[in-house]
Write a protein that holds these residues in place. Structure first.
Motif, PDB file in Angstrom:
ATOM      1  N   ILE A   1       0.844  -1.200   0.000  1.00 27.89           N
ATOM      2  CA  ILE A   1       0.000   0.000   0.000  1.00 27.89           C
ATOM      3  C   ILE A   1       0.878   1.248   0.000  1.00 27.89           C
ATOM      4  O   ILE A   1       0.682   2.181  -0.795  1.00 27.89           O
ATOM      5  CB  ILE A   1      -0.943   0.026   1.237  1.00 27.89           C
ATOM      6  CG1 ILE A   1      -1.834  -1.210   1.272  1.00 27.89           C
ATOM      7  CG2 ILE A   1      -1.773   1.310   1.247  1.00 27.89           C
ATOM      8  CD1 ILE A   1      -2.860  -1.297   0.164  1.00 27.89           C
TER       9      ILE A   1
ATOM     10  N   GLN B   1       8.224 -13.198   5.667  1.00 27.07           N
ATOM     11  CA  GLN B   1       7.364 -13.315   4.498  1.00 27.07           C
ATOM     12  C   GLN B   1       8.030 -12.690   3.293  1.00 27.07           C
ATOM     13  O   GLN B   1       8.826 -11.750   3.430  1.00 27.07           O
ATOM     14  CB  GLN B   1       6.083 -12.515   4.735  1.00 27.07           C
ATOM     15  CG  GLN B   1       4.917 -13.338   5.214  1.00 27.07           C
ATOM     16  CD  GLN B   1       3.607 -12.599   5.002  1.00 27.07           C
ATOM     17  OE1 GLN B   1       3.572 -11.379   4.940  1.00 27.07           O
ATOM     18  NE2 GLN B   1       2.546 -13.351   4.874  1.00 27.07           N
TER      19      GLN B   1
ATOM     20  N   PHE C   1      -7.977  -9.317   0.819  1.00 23.54           N
ATOM     21  CA  PHE C   1      -7.438  -8.331  -0.136  1.00 23.54           C
ATOM     22  C   PHE C   1      -7.356  -8.830  -1.573  1.00 23.54           C
ATOM     23  O   PHE C   1      -6.899  -8.100  -2.448  1.00 23.54           O
ATOM     24  CB  PHE C   1      -6.066  -7.818   0.326  1.00 23.54           C
ATOM     25  CG  PHE C   1      -5.260  -8.828   1.118  1.00 23.54           C
ATOM     26  CD1 PHE C   1      -4.815  -9.999   0.532  1.00 23.54           C
ATOM     27  CD2 PHE C   1      -4.981  -8.595   2.465  1.00 23.54           C
ATOM     28  CE1 PHE C   1      -4.081 -10.926   1.266  1.00 23.54           C
ATOM     29  CE2 PHE C   1      -4.241  -9.518   3.202  1.00 23.54           C
ATOM     30  CZ  PHE C   1      -3.794 -10.702   2.601  1.00 23.54           C
TER      31      PHE C   1
ATOM     32  N   CYS D   1      -2.430 -16.530  -2.988  1.00 19.89           N
ATOM     33  CA  CYS D   1      -2.354 -15.533  -4.067  1.00 19.89           C
ATOM     34  C   CYS D   1      -3.752 -15.144  -4.543  1.00 19.89           C
ATOM     35  O   CYS D   1      -4.750 -15.712  -4.085  1.00 19.89           O
ATOM     36  CB  CYS D   1      -1.543 -16.089  -5.233  1.00 19.89           C
ATOM     37  SG  CYS D   1      -2.192 -17.666  -5.854  1.00 19.89           S
TER      38      CYS D   1
ATOM     39  N   VAL E   1      -5.874  -8.658  -7.074  1.00 18.18           N
ATOM     40  CA  VAL E   1      -6.066  -7.592  -6.095  1.00 18.18           C
ATOM     41  C   VAL E   1      -7.532  -7.155  -6.077  1.00 18.18           C
ATOM     42  O   VAL E   1      -8.118  -6.861  -7.122  1.00 18.18           O
ATOM     43  CB  VAL E   1      -5.164  -6.377  -6.408  1.00 18.18           C
ATOM     44  CG1 VAL E   1      -5.401  -5.253  -5.406  1.00 18.18           C
ATOM     45  CG2 VAL E   1      -3.691  -6.791  -6.407  1.00 18.18           C
TER      46      VAL E   1
ATOM     47  N   VAL F   1      -9.249  -2.653  -2.483  1.00 22.23           N
ATOM     48  CA  VAL F   1      -7.904  -2.236  -2.085  1.00 22.23           C
ATOM     49  C   VAL F   1      -7.450  -1.077  -2.968  1.00 22.23           C
ATOM     50  O   VAL F   1      -6.927  -0.075  -2.470  1.00 22.23           O
ATOM     51  CB  VAL F   1      -6.910  -3.430  -2.167  1.00 22.23           C
ATOM     52  CG1 VAL F   1      -5.476  -2.954  -1.927  1.00 22.23           C
ATOM     53  CG2 VAL F   1      -7.287  -4.520  -1.163  1.00 22.23           C
TER      54      VAL F   1
ATOM     55  N   PHE G   1       0.665 -12.040  -4.206  1.00 22.03           N
ATOM     56  CA  PHE G   1       0.896 -13.335  -3.559  1.00 22.03           C
ATOM     57  C   PHE G   1       1.742 -13.133  -2.315  1.00 22.03           C
ATOM     58  O   PHE G   1       2.392 -12.090  -2.151  1.00 22.03           O
ATOM     59  CB  PHE G   1       1.584 -14.322  -4.517  1.00 22.03           C
ATOM     60  CG  PHE G   1       2.857 -13.782  -5.123  1.00 22.03           C
ATOM     61  CD1 PHE G   1       2.838 -13.063  -6.306  1.00 22.03           C
ATOM     62  CD2 PHE G   1       4.084 -13.993  -4.492  1.00 22.03           C
ATOM     63  CE1 PHE G   1       4.013 -12.557  -6.858  1.00 22.03           C
ATOM     64  CE2 PHE G   1       5.262 -13.498  -5.044  1.00 22.03           C
ATOM     65  CZ  PHE G   1       5.235 -12.770  -6.228  1.00 22.03           C
TER      66      PHE G   1
HETATM   67  C1  2NL Z   1      -0.272 -15.964   2.497  1.00 22.70           C
HETATM   68  C2  2NL Z   1      -1.102 -15.145   1.605  1.00 22.70           C
HETATM   69  C3  2NL Z   1      -1.154 -13.158   0.344  1.00 22.70           C
HETATM   70  C4  2NL Z   1      -1.399 -11.001  -0.645  1.00 22.70           C
HETATM   71  C5  2NL Z   1      -0.808 -11.837   0.272  1.00 22.70           C
HETATM   72  C6  2NL Z   1      -1.719  -8.608  -1.173  1.00 22.70           C
HETATM   73  C7  2NL Z   1      -1.255  -7.331  -0.977  1.00 22.70           C
HETATM   74  C8  2NL Z   1      -1.959  -6.295  -1.504  1.00 22.70           C
HETATM   75  C9  2NL Z   1      -3.085  -6.489  -2.241  1.00 22.70           C
HETATM   76  C10 2NL Z   1      -3.497  -7.786  -2.411  1.00 22.70           C
HETATM   77 CL1  2NL Z   1      -1.428  -4.704  -1.253  1.00 22.70          CL
HETATM   78  N1  2NL Z   1      -2.818  -8.820  -1.876  1.00 22.70           N
HETATM   79  N2  2NL Z   1      -1.041  -9.663  -0.649  1.00 22.70           N
HETATM   80  C11 2NL Z   1      -2.356 -11.516  -1.508  1.00 22.70           C
HETATM   81  C12 2NL Z   1      -2.707 -12.850  -1.414  1.00 22.70           C
HETATM   82  C13 2NL Z   1      -2.108 -13.691  -0.493  1.00 22.70           C
HETATM   83  O1  2NL Z   1      -0.512 -13.935   1.283  1.00 22.70           O
HETATM   84  O2  2NL Z   1      -0.648 -17.032   2.820  1.00 22.70           O
HETATM   85  N3  2NL Z   1       0.870 -15.480   2.884  1.00 22.70           N
HETATM   86  C14 2NL Z   1       1.772 -16.193   3.739  1.00 22.70           C
END
Ligand code: 2NL
Length: 369
Positions: free
Chosen positions: A196, A230, A272, A311, A314, A318, A337
């Motif tokens: 962001i 992460q 998100f 994943c 978006v 957001v 992701f």
């Molecule tokens: C997981 C899943 C995810 C995202 C992180 C993200 C960030 C923005 C907008 C949309 Cl700014 N998405 N991040 C999206 C999908 C999955 O992480 O299990 N992480 C360990």
């Protein structure tokens, strides 16, 4: 210190020469035996002191005592001598301390061994992931670990009091009650706030990777830690599709785990992203069979598949928060992701205890050198 300035009776050139060389020989001899700073100061005083130094004495005993018609000649010689003495004394000021005697230095002793450090396996895994995406044109973005409620939750489509927040056992900073809710500080539960913050600064198109530490209120055990790592990724452009997401992540998994791994996407939910998915790779331990000889494969729990990341596309909600910087959900789309680095490092190095990474046991760490 046996030398004393003699009174002269004979002021002939030969007698003056003889007196001068005796003085210089004494000077040379004394200067050679200076061992330390105290010696050098005493030497300086003896030869240059105004009151009764050697130079003052030759002035009195030689020049002043010279007969009138020889004064000129004696004066010149005394001047030359003075210069020589001054130069010699000046030179001893810079003389280094006497070298350590040979017996104090045993050159047969072994040298000092400097142990070489090694990259921590988590950082190494993080760097490998980053390298794969760098080759695809992604940049790296970083941001604060102590975040506001706004960046960690609200702007990522977790509305205030929404139950989705309960899935991330958040560590909050104390004494924040006087602030408006969205400004209250917490330890970020994911690295998404950096995405962001980056969209607020950089206009689309955007390709970024966000590595970093995150915190959750999980007691430590073999597969949990209140602090872990992460890597998240974000691509925003016109006409980004779910096909782009699948192609990019399939390529990245082949680069990380070997060109023969397969990927599989299964429906999921994240606040998100919409739609959202979990991505699995075929087990690179058992080759997807679920078996290791007669035994069952542990890392994939006999399924032949390992869950690697979450994943999705978006969520337009957001983009609404960063719309004014060019992220109009009517015009751009994107995929994102996120993956847990610690778990991937455990799989890569065949470890069964997450805590090994954080205990700092040198016997564990030096295996990565
Ligand atoms: C997981 C899943 C995810 C995202 C992180 C993200 C960030 C923005 C907008 C949309 Cl700014 N998405 N991040 C999206 C999908 C999955 O992480 O299990 N992480 C360990």
């Amino acid at each position: 210190m046996s030398y004393t300035v003699p009174k002269l009776k004979d002021f002939s050139p030969a007698a003056l020469d003889k007196a001068a060389s005796a003085l210089l020989a004494a000077l040379e001899k004394e200067s050679a035996s200076l061992a330390n700073e105290a010696d050098r100061k005493a030497f300086r005083d003896r030869w240059l002191a105004r009151k009764d130094g050697v130079l003052t004495q030759i002035n009195d005993l030689w020049l002043k005592a010279a007969p009138k018609d020889g004064k000129r000649e004696v004066g010149q010689r005394v001047n030359t001598l003075k210069k020589e003495v001054e130069q010699k004394v000046e030179a001893t000021r810079k003389q280094p301390a006497a070298a350590t005697s040979d017996s104090a230095l045993d050159i047969s002793l072994p040298g000092i061994r400097r142990p070489s450090g090694a990259e921590h396996p988590i950082i190494r895994t993080m760097n490998e992931i980053i390298a794969v995406f760098r080759n695809l044109g992604y940049s790296v973005a970083e941001g604060p670990v102590v975040e506001t409620d706004y960046y960690n939750f609200e702007s990522l489509n977790f509305p205030p009091n929404h139950p989705a927040r309960d899935t991330q056992d958040t560590l909050f900073l104390a004494n924040q009650e006087s602030k408006p809710p969205r400004e209250r500080l917490l330890l970020r539960t994911h690295t998404s706030p950096v995405q962001i913050r980056t969209m607020e600064k950089l206009k689309p198109p955007l390709r970024i990777l966000v590595p970093g530490k995150v915190h959750r209120n999980d007691p430590p055990d073999a597969s949990h830690s209140p602090m872990f790592h992460q890597v998240e990724g974000l691509a925003v452009d016109t006409n980004i599709t779910f096909g782009d997401l699948k192609g990019t992540l399939d390529h990245a998994m082949k680069a990380l785990f070997g060109s023969d791994v397969k990927t599989s996407f299964r429906p999921s939910f994240f606040p998100f992203t919409e739609p959202s998915a979990e991505m699995f790779v075929s087990c690179f331990i058992c080759g997807g069979s679920g078996k290791r000889g007669a035994d069952s494969c542990r890392p994939c729990k006999q399924t032949g598949w390992i869950e690697i990341l979450g994943c999705g596309m978006v969520d337009p909600n957001v983009f609404e928060f960063v719309k004014c910087n060019g992220y109009d959900p009517e015009k751009v789309s994107g995929f994102a992701f996120g993956m847990g680095v610690d778990r991937i490092a455990m799989l890569k190095y065949g470890l069964d205890d997450l805590q090994l990474f954080f205990q700092g046991d040198v016997r564990f760490l030096e295996q990565f050198g």
